[in-house]
Design an enzyme around this catalytic site. Sequence first.
Site, PDB file in Angstrom:
ATOM      1  N   ASN A   1      -7.308  -3.587   4.973  1.00 38.73           N
ATOM      2  CA  ASN A   1      -7.842  -4.193   6.198  1.00 38.73           C
ATOM      3  C   ASN A   1      -8.935  -5.200   5.856  1.00 38.73           C
ATOM      4  OD1 ASN A   1      -9.358  -1.861   5.507  1.00 38.73           O
ATOM      5  ND2 ASN A   1     -10.161  -1.649   7.572  1.00 38.73           N
TER       6      ASN A   1
ATOM      7  N   GLU B   1     -11.886  -7.242   7.838  1.00 40.26           N
ATOM      8  CA  GLU B   1     -12.614  -7.402   9.094  1.00 40.26           C
ATOM      9  C   GLU B   1     -13.365  -8.726   9.100  1.00 40.26           C
ATOM     10  OE1 GLU B   1     -14.941  -3.801   9.487  1.00 40.26           O
ATOM     11  OE2 GLU B   1     -13.130  -2.623   9.883  1.00 40.26           O
TER      12      GLU B   1
ATOM     13  N   GLU C   1      -1.771  -2.674   7.205  1.00 42.37           N
ATOM     14  CA  GLU C   1      -0.304  -2.706   7.283  1.00 42.37           C
ATOM     15  C   GLU C   1       0.203  -4.135   7.429  1.00 42.37           C
ATOM     16  OE1 GLU C   1      -2.429  -0.754   8.851  1.00 42.37           O
ATOM     17  OE2 GLU C   1      -1.480   1.011   9.704  1.00 42.37           O
TER      18      GLU C   1
ATOM     19  N   CYS D   1      -1.509   1.243  14.128  1.00 44.21           N
ATOM     20  CA  CYS D   1      -1.824   0.893  15.517  1.00 44.21           C
ATOM     21  C   CYS D   1      -0.606   0.254  16.187  1.00 44.21           C
ATOM     22  CB  CYS D   1      -3.026  -0.065  15.554  1.00 44.21           C
ATOM     23  SG  CYS D   1      -2.609  -1.757  15.118  1.00 44.21           S
TER      24      CYS D   1
ATOM     25  N   CYS E   1       0.582  -3.092  14.725  1.00 44.41           N
ATOM     26  CA  CYS E   1       1.268  -2.946  13.430  1.00 44.41           C
ATOM     27  C   CYS E   1       2.650  -2.326  13.608  1.00 44.41           C
ATOM     28  CB  CYS E   1       0.421  -2.124  12.465  1.00 44.41           C
ATOM     29  SG  CYS E   1      -1.033  -3.039  11.907  1.00 44.41           S
TER      30      CYS E   1
HETATM   31  N1  THU Z   1      -7.050  -0.245  10.729  1.00 43.90           N
HETATM   32  C1  THU Z   1      -6.041  -0.480   9.838  1.00 43.90           C
HETATM   33  O1  THU Z   1      -6.199  -1.243   8.883  1.00 43.90           O
HETATM   34  N2  THU Z   1      -4.851   0.141  10.056  1.00 43.90           N
HETATM   35  C2  THU Z   1      -4.600   1.018  11.071  1.00 43.90           C
HETATM   36  O2  THU Z   1      -3.498   1.533  11.174  1.00 43.90           O
HETATM   37  C3  THU Z   1      -5.655   1.344  12.037  1.00 43.90           C
HETATM   38  C4  THU Z   1      -6.931   0.596  11.901  1.00 43.90           C
HETATM   39  C5  THU Z   1      -8.355  -0.877  10.479  1.00 43.90           C
HETATM   40  C6  THU Z   1      -8.762  -1.950  11.443  1.00 43.90           C
HETATM   41  C7  THU Z   1     -10.261  -1.926  11.315  1.00 43.90           C
HETATM   42  O3  THU Z   1     -10.646  -2.711  10.218  1.00 43.90           O
HETATM   43  C8  THU Z   1     -10.586  -0.470  10.964  1.00 43.90           C
HETATM   44  O4  THU Z   1      -9.370   0.107  10.556  1.00 43.90           O
HETATM   45  C9  THU Z   1     -11.161   0.325  12.114  1.00 43.90           C
HETATM   46  O5  THU Z   1     -10.377   0.243  13.229  1.00 43.90           O
END
Ligand code: THU
Length: 154
Positions: free
Chosen positions: A49, A51, A62, A95, A98
């Site tokens: 991830n 941000e 993902e 989520c 994704c």
């Molecule tokens: N996040 C993911 O990378 N994948 C998921 O399936 C759920 C959430 C990340 C997004 C954000 O950077 C952090 O988790 C908190 O939501």
Amino acid sequence: MAITLAAEEREQMLSAARAAFKNAHAPYSNFRVGSAVLTEHGTLYSGCNVENASFGLTVCAERNAIFAAVAAEGSGMRIRAIAVATERDGPCAPCGACRQVIFEFGPGALVLFRGRSGTVRRWRSSVFAPWSFGWHQRTVPNNGHPLARRNAGE
Ligand code: THU
């Protein structure tokens, strides 16, 4: 036919996902996530991830893994399986955004997710995202793209 993976292959995918979260850029949530995608070519791609200070521009692990696979293999890339790992205890399910992207490239893909405690959950993307929007709903000509036929189950 349903996609299956040997226990060893599943373990390999989960380890690749775990290795990927180490590179996450998650200073705002402190929730680092890693993902590994196994394509039909048999290649593994990983993502973490990323941000952003503006929050809304965050991209999940993902989608970053899937987009890396598309960048390497092209638009016909097909997902066999995708693994997600976090450093927290509970398994992290993909989520909604994704799930939609997983469905685009792997309607029958195997989805594995695991938290630090070790519990592994296994699912299929078709169950994750029932009645997903897909190629078969497109109202414009698809120019014979292979995904259009395959995602429609032809
Ligand atoms: N996040 C993911 O990378 N994948 C998921 O399936 C759920 C959430 C990340 C997004 C954000 O950077 C952090 O988790 C908190 O939501």
